[in-house]
Write an enzyme that holds these catalytic residues in place. Structure first.
Site, PDB file in Angstrom:
ATOM      1  N   ARG A  74       0.911  -1.145   0.055  1.00 19.77           N
ATOM      2  CA  ARG A  74      -0.087  -0.101  -0.255  1.00 19.77           C
ATOM      3  C   ARG A  74       0.982   1.262  -0.074  1.00 19.77           C
ATOM      4  O   ARG A  74       0.462   2.210  -0.803  1.00 19.77           O
ATOM      5  CB  ARG A  74      -1.056   0.003   1.353  1.00 19.77           C
ATOM      6  CG  ARG A  74      -1.775  -1.274   1.273  1.00 19.77           C
ATOM      7  CD  ARG A  74      -2.512  -1.842   0.168  1.00 19.77           C
ATOM      8  NE  ARG A  74      -3.295  -2.914   0.416  1.00 19.77           N
ATOM      9  CZ  ARG A  74      -3.867  -3.771  -0.483  1.00 19.77           C
ATOM     10  NH1 ARG A  74      -3.723  -3.430  -1.518  1.00 19.77           N
ATOM     11  NH2 ARG A  74      -4.626  -4.646  -0.058  1.00 19.77           N
ATOM     12  N   HIS A 173      -3.882 -17.054   4.173  1.00 25.88           N
ATOM     13  CA  HIS A 173      -5.495 -17.013   4.469  1.00 25.88           C
ATOM     14  C   HIS A 173      -5.744 -18.380   4.884  1.00 25.88           C
ATOM     15  O   HIS A 173      -6.007 -19.252   4.286  1.00 25.88           O
ATOM     16  CB  HIS A 173      -6.108 -16.722   3.181  1.00 25.88           C
ATOM     17  CG  HIS A 173      -5.602 -15.332   2.643  1.00 25.88           C
ATOM     18  ND1 HIS A 173      -4.610 -15.338   1.748  1.00 25.88           N
ATOM     19  CD2 HIS A 173      -6.198 -14.055   2.456  1.00 25.88           C
ATOM     20  CE1 HIS A 173      -4.320 -14.155   1.223  1.00 25.88           C
ATOM     21  NE2 HIS A 173      -5.297 -13.482   1.894  1.00 25.88           N
ATOM     22  N   HIS A 185     -11.820 -12.118  -4.793  1.00 30.54           N
ATOM     23  CA  HIS A 185     -12.592 -10.481  -4.917  1.00 30.54           C
ATOM     24  C   HIS A 185     -13.631 -10.599  -5.684  1.00 30.54           C
ATOM     25  O   HIS A 185     -14.699  -9.870  -5.797  1.00 30.54           O
ATOM     26  CB  HIS A 185     -11.512  -9.663  -5.549  1.00 30.54           C
ATOM     27  CG  HIS A 185     -10.480  -9.290  -4.622  1.00 30.54           C
ATOM     28  ND1 HIS A 185      -9.281  -9.992  -4.491  1.00 30.54           N
ATOM     29  CD2 HIS A 185     -10.295  -8.306  -3.797  1.00 30.54           C
ATOM     30  CE1 HIS A 185      -8.526  -9.452  -3.632  1.00 30.54           C
ATOM     31  NE2 HIS A 185      -8.846  -8.565  -2.974  1.00 30.54           N
ATOM     32  N   ASP A 255     -11.562 -12.210   5.857  1.00 30.36           N
ATOM     33  CA  ASP A 255     -10.982 -11.494   4.705  1.00 30.36           C
ATOM     34  C   ASP A 255     -12.404 -10.629   4.644  1.00 30.36           C
ATOM     35  O   ASP A 255     -13.191 -10.720   5.135  1.00 30.36           O
ATOM     36  CB  ASP A 255     -10.925 -12.623   3.699  1.00 30.36           C
ATOM     37  CG  ASP A 255      -9.809 -11.820   2.412  1.00 30.36           C
ATOM     38  OD1 ASP A 255      -9.630 -10.730   2.702  1.00 30.36           O
ATOM     39  OD2 ASP A 255      -9.307 -12.351   1.556  1.00 30.36           O
TER      40      ASP A 255
END
Length: 338
Positions: A74, A173, A185, A255
């Site tokens: 990020r 995960h 996603h 998540d």
């Protein structure tokens, strides 16, 4: 009694609006998560984090980020270096295991130098997923290697580096995303491997690091265990696999609840997440309507979830006295030699 509700929220931009601050004051999330949209400068990020914590009246509210290196980073240049991916570190390990483990520790320690002074206390790494043939590239280069032994060893080094820097990791995960043939996603992957195969390969790194304080679930259906629900919303997977077989007793967060692998609206998804046994749900995109739907079904932290959240708070350590310049030079030297 808890001061917080069992949710981690994102916010919409680089500055907290008055409306967002009022919403967070009312809904009392346990923590927050930052994304690229929230990052413009170091001073701006510090101010944003101060505003987030002020909104809930808790100076120690956890602030999370996904700062792995590679394509999931990020903070980007020129604010911080472009760091290598898990696969890059794994390539070094394949040539020299000691150098690979040291590089994994160093990268996490450097993340802590970058992030902790801003007020970011939790980094959502390491990726403990073991890719398998046919797995979607959404994991891909984020993985340290193709065997559970390498992934577990590198993941432990990464966890230890963060903790040495005063931060905490999130293993992800759980119980394993490496076989998933789709990007969660956008759609729900279904894994047909037997439970025995999963235990030997996919679950193994998580079992090796089951003592860590936090883990993030996989939005993946494991058909041999629960053919109807992804791990995130499967009481069977959470109770029988994550808590029992793997032995993870830390804080279990979902998540992102807004990912389209999950079905229903965000409120229904969050309700299913809590019913399955997750301690905390995660909502990332900062969208107000979705956050309101999640908040409406989010319980106050209590019981085992509160115990685990308190254990997270107690797990933070004082940063070691490492010399940042020396560690950066060492890391750059290791990666250049690879």
């Amino acid at each position: 009694m808890s001061e917080s509700n069992a949710v981690i929220f994102g916010c919409s931009g680089p500055v907290l609006s008055a409306e967002e601050a009022a919403f967070f004051k009312d809904t009392r999330p346990w923590g927050f998560i930052l994304f690229g949209r929230n990052i413009e400068s170091f001073d701006q990020v510090r101010a944003l984090i101060d505003s987030l914590r002020h909104s809930v009246g808790r100076a120690d509210a956890p602030v999370l980020i996904d700062q792995e290196g590679g394509r999931v980073q990020r903070f980007k240049p020129p604010m911080v270096p472009q760091y290598p991916s898990g696969a890059d570190l794994g390539a070094l390990y394949s040539k020299n295991p000691d150098a690979g483990l040291r590089a994994a520790w160093l990268l996490s320690r450097l993340h802590a130098f970058d992030l902790l002074p801003l007020g970011i206390t939790v980094n959502c790494l390491p990726v403990l997923d073991v890719p398998s043939p046919g797995g979607h590239e959404v994991i891909g280069s984020r993985a340290y290697g193709m065997t559970p032994e390498i992934v577990a060893a590198m993941g432990k080094a990464a966890c230890d580096g963060l903790k040495a820097g005063g931060m905490l990791p999130v293993i992800k995960h759980i119980p394993g995303h490496g076989r998933a043939g789709a990007d969660t996603h956008f759609e729900l992957p279904r894994v047909e491997a037997s439970r025995a195969e999963l235990a030997e390969r996919d679950f193994a790194p998580f079992k090796a690091l089951a003592g860590e304080a936090m883990a993030m679930t996989a939005h993946v259906v494991f058909a041999d265990i629960d053919a109807a629900s992804p791990a995130t919303t499967s009481k069977t997977v959470i109770d029988d696999v994550i808590r029992s077989e793997i032995g993870f007793d830390g804080l279990l967060m979902s998540d992102d609840v807004s990912m389209n692998a999950l079905s229903g609206d965000c409120g229904q998804r969050a309700g299913a997440i809590f019913a399955a046994g997750c301690d905390v749900t995660l909502h990332c995109n900062g969208g107000r309507a979705e956050m309101e739907a999640v908040a409406a079904v989010t319980p106050e932290l209590s019981g085992e979830a509160l115990r685990r959240a308190n254990a997270v708070s107690a797990a933070f350590m004082t940063p070691d006295d490492s010399d940042e310049v020396a560690l950066r030079m060492e890391f750059e030297g290791l990666m250049a030699a690879s």
